[in-house]
Design a protein around this motif. Structure first.
Motif, PDB file in Angstrom:
ATOM      1  N   GLY A  26       0.820  -1.210   0.000  1.00 59.71           N
ATOM      2  CA  GLY A  26       0.000   0.000   0.000  1.00 59.71           C
ATOM      3  C   GLY A  26       0.855   1.261   0.000  1.00 59.71           C
ATOM      4  O   GLY A  26       0.520   2.253  -0.653  1.00 59.71           O
ATOM      5  N   GLY A  27       1.968   1.215   0.725  1.00 60.66           N
ATOM      6  CA  GLY A  27       2.900   2.343   0.706  1.00 60.66           C
ATOM      7  C   GLY A  27       3.481   2.574  -0.673  1.00 60.66           C
ATOM      8  O   GLY A  27       3.595   3.723  -1.135  1.00 60.66           O
ATOM      9  N   PHE A  28       3.830   1.495  -1.357  1.00 62.34           N
ATOM     10  CA  PHE A  28       4.354   1.631  -2.714  1.00 62.34           C
ATOM     11  C   PHE A  28       3.278   2.128  -3.677  1.00 62.34           C
ATOM     12  O   PHE A  28       3.566   2.921  -4.570  1.00 62.34           O
ATOM     13  N   VAL A  29       2.054   1.666  -3.494  1.00 64.05           N
ATOM     14  CA  VAL A  29       0.950   2.166  -4.322  1.00 64.05           C
ATOM     15  C   VAL A  29       0.844   3.678  -4.156  1.00 64.05           C
ATOM     16  O   VAL A  29       0.714   4.426  -5.133  1.00 64.05           O
ATOM     17  N   ALA A  30       0.935   4.149  -2.917  1.00 66.99           N
ATOM     18  CA  ALA A  30       0.856   5.591  -2.653  1.00 66.99           C
ATOM     19  C   ALA A  30       2.001   6.341  -3.345  1.00 66.99           C
ATOM     20  O   ALA A  30       1.794   7.430  -3.906  1.00 66.99           O
ATOM     21  N   LEU A  31       3.198   5.771  -3.331  1.00 65.76           N
ATOM     22  CA  LEU A  31       4.338   6.429  -3.984  1.00 65.76           C
ATOM     23  C   LEU A  31       4.158   6.488  -5.507  1.00 65.76           C
ATOM     24  O   LEU A  31       4.467   7.502  -6.137  1.00 65.76           O
ATOM     25  N   TRP A  32       3.660   5.392  -6.099  1.00 61.54           N
ATOM     26  CA  TRP A  32       3.390   5.399  -7.541  1.00 61.54           C
ATOM     27  C   TRP A  32       2.323   6.435  -7.873  1.00 61.54           C
ATOM     28  O   TRP A  32       2.428   7.147  -8.873  1.00 61.54           O
ATOM     29  N   LEU A  33       1.298   6.531  -7.019  1.00 56.62           N
ATOM     30  CA  LEU A  33       0.235   7.512  -7.259  1.00 56.62           C
ATOM     31  C   LEU A  33       0.753   8.938  -7.094  1.00 56.62           C
ATOM     32  O   LEU A  33       0.334   9.842  -7.828  1.00 56.62           O
ATOM     33  N   LEU A  34       1.671   9.152  -6.165  1.00 57.13           N
ATOM     34  CA  LEU A  34       2.289  10.465  -6.008  1.00 57.13           C
ATOM     35  C   LEU A  34       3.024  10.857  -7.287  1.00 57.13           C
ATOM     36  O   LEU A  34       2.862  11.974  -7.791  1.00 57.13           O
ATOM     37  N   ALA A  35       3.813   9.929  -7.822  1.00 53.87           N
ATOM     38  CA  ALA A  35       4.536  10.206  -9.062  1.00 53.87           C
ATOM     39  C   ALA A  35       3.554  10.479 -10.204  1.00 53.87           C
ATOM     40  O   ALA A  35       3.756  11.403 -11.001  1.00 53.87           O
ATOM     41  N   ALA A  36       2.491   9.699 -10.287  1.00 57.60           N
ATOM     42  CA  ALA A  36       1.482   9.910 -11.327  1.00 57.60           C
ATOM     43  C   ALA A  36       0.845  11.285 -11.184  1.00 57.60           C
ATOM     44  O   ALA A  36       0.644  11.999 -12.173  1.00 57.60           O
ATOM     45  N   GLY A  37       0.530  11.673  -9.960  1.00 61.33           N
ATOM     46  CA  GLY A  37      -0.047  12.993  -9.716  1.00 61.33           C
ATOM     47  C   GLY A  37       0.891  14.117 -10.117  1.00 61.33           C
ATOM     48  O   GLY A  37       0.453  15.135 -10.677  1.00 61.33           O
ATOM     49  N   LEU A  38       2.174  13.941  -9.850  1.00 61.30           N
ATOM     50  CA  LEU A  38       3.155  14.955 -10.264  1.00 61.30           C
ATOM     51  C   LEU A  38       3.231  15.046 -11.789  1.00 61.30           C
ATOM     52  O   LEU A  38       3.355  16.143 -12.340  1.00 61.30           O
ATOM     53  N   PHE A  39       3.158  13.906 -12.463  1.00 60.13           N
ATOM     54  CA  PHE A  39       3.160  13.939 -13.931  1.00 60.13           C
ATOM     55  C   PHE A  39       1.902  14.625 -14.455  1.00 60.13           C
ATOM     56  O   PHE A  39       1.961  15.354 -15.447  1.00 60.13           O
ATOM     57  N   LEU A  40       0.751  14.395 -13.801  1.00 60.12           N
ATOM     58  CA  LEU A  40      -0.468  15.099 -14.203  1.00 60.12           C
ATOM     59  C   LEU A  40      -0.292  16.605 -14.038  1.00 60.12           C
ATOM     60  O   LEU A  40      -0.686  17.390 -14.906  1.00 60.12           O
ATOM     61  N   ALA A  41       0.310  17.010 -12.924  1.00 60.84           N
ATOM     62  CA  ALA A  41       0.566  18.437 -12.693  1.00 60.84           C
ATOM     63  C   ALA A  41       1.529  18.978 -13.742  1.00 60.84           C
ATOM     64  O   ALA A  41       1.357  20.104 -14.246  1.00 60.84           O
ATOM     65  N   ALA A  42       2.528  18.201 -14.115  1.00 58.52           N
ATOM     66  CA  ALA A  42       3.488  18.625 -15.134  1.00 58.52           C
ATOM     67  C   ALA A  42       2.791  18.775 -16.486  1.00 58.52           C
ATOM     68  O   ALA A  42       3.121  19.661 -17.265  1.00 58.52           O
ATOM     69  N   ALA A  43       1.834  17.894 -16.756  1.00 54.02           N
ATOM     70  CA  ALA A  43       1.106  17.970 -18.033  1.00 54.02           C
ATOM     71  C   ALA A  43       0.276  19.237 -18.111  1.00 54.02           C
ATOM     72  O   ALA A  43       0.054  19.774 -19.191  1.00 54.02           O
ATOM     73  N   ARG A  44      -0.172  19.723 -16.959  1.00 53.54           N
ATOM     74  CA  ARG A  44      -0.996  20.927 -16.921  1.00 53.54           C
ATOM     75  C   ARG A  44      -0.172  22.209 -16.822  1.00 53.54           C
ATOM     76  O   ARG A  44      -0.711  23.298 -16.946  1.00 53.54           O
TER      77      ARG A  44
END
Length: 194
Positions: free
Chosen positions: A170-188
């Motif tokens: 679950g901790g790793f899932v959260a880290l992957w989601l954090l990275a995904a969220g940062l990429f979404l922010a970068a896309a915007r």
């Protein structure tokens, strides 16, 4: 107006940064080497040093090659978060194992998680929106692996193993989601021209 990367100045800087990472990796590897002289708690073999060196330097090199190709602080942070998560997953899995001990073959299933990340990144061509989708898929794969291992009866089936594995995963899932969220922010985030 041309950018530093287009003029070659950025490439020379990249070379210096890579050299710095190589030196830093060497210095980092001195820590367990010196520790082995003073305590019997640290026992590394030659293969441990090679594995650690390749993992540390390979992670740094991957970061430099991906992050230097695109600008933006948020994008660089997203790349660092994704590579850092992959680094931690490989290190933890190799050191102690996430499903039972490091000797459990079920831990090889985490290779699927890394494959999803790498294949997704290549398909996305490292573009932020595509990277976000790839890392959402990676987070899903991370969540599925311990459940699949449990369902297939792989690894030791002790209750403590199951609880610890699910929490760590679950901790790793959260880290992957954090990275995904940062990429979404970068896309915007608009990138400056030239």
């Amino acid at each position: 107006m041309t950018s530093k990367a287009e003029t070659g100045a950025g490439r020379r800087g990249l070379g210096w940064r890579i050299a710095g990472w190589a030196v830093g990796t060497g210095l980092l590897l001195l820590v367990p080497l010196v520790a082995m002289r003073f305590t019997h708690e640290v026992v590394w073999t030659t293969s441990d040093f090679v594995f650690a060196g390749v993992l540390v330097f390979g992670s740094a090199l991957t970061y430099e090659l991906i992050a230097s190709a695109r600008g933006g602080l948020v994008y660089r942070g997203a790349v660092a978060a994704a590579i850092g998560t992959a680094f931690l997953l490989i290190w933890a899995n190799g050191a102690v194992g996430l499903i039972g001990s490091e000797r459990e073959n079920a831990n090889l299933l985490y290779g699927v998680v890394l494959a999803v990340a790498v294949i997704g990144a290549l398909i996305a061509r490292f573009r932020p929106a595509g990277m976000a989708r790839a890392l959402f898929a990676t987070a899903f794969a991370q969540a599925v692996v311990p459940l699949a291992a449990l369902g297939l009866g792989l690894g030791s089936m002790a209750l403590i193993w199951t609880q610890e594995t699910l929490v760590v995963s679950g901790g790793f899932v959260a880290l992957w989601l954090l990275a995904a969220g940062l990429f979404l922010a970068a896309a915007r985030t608009p990138t400056p021209a030239g």
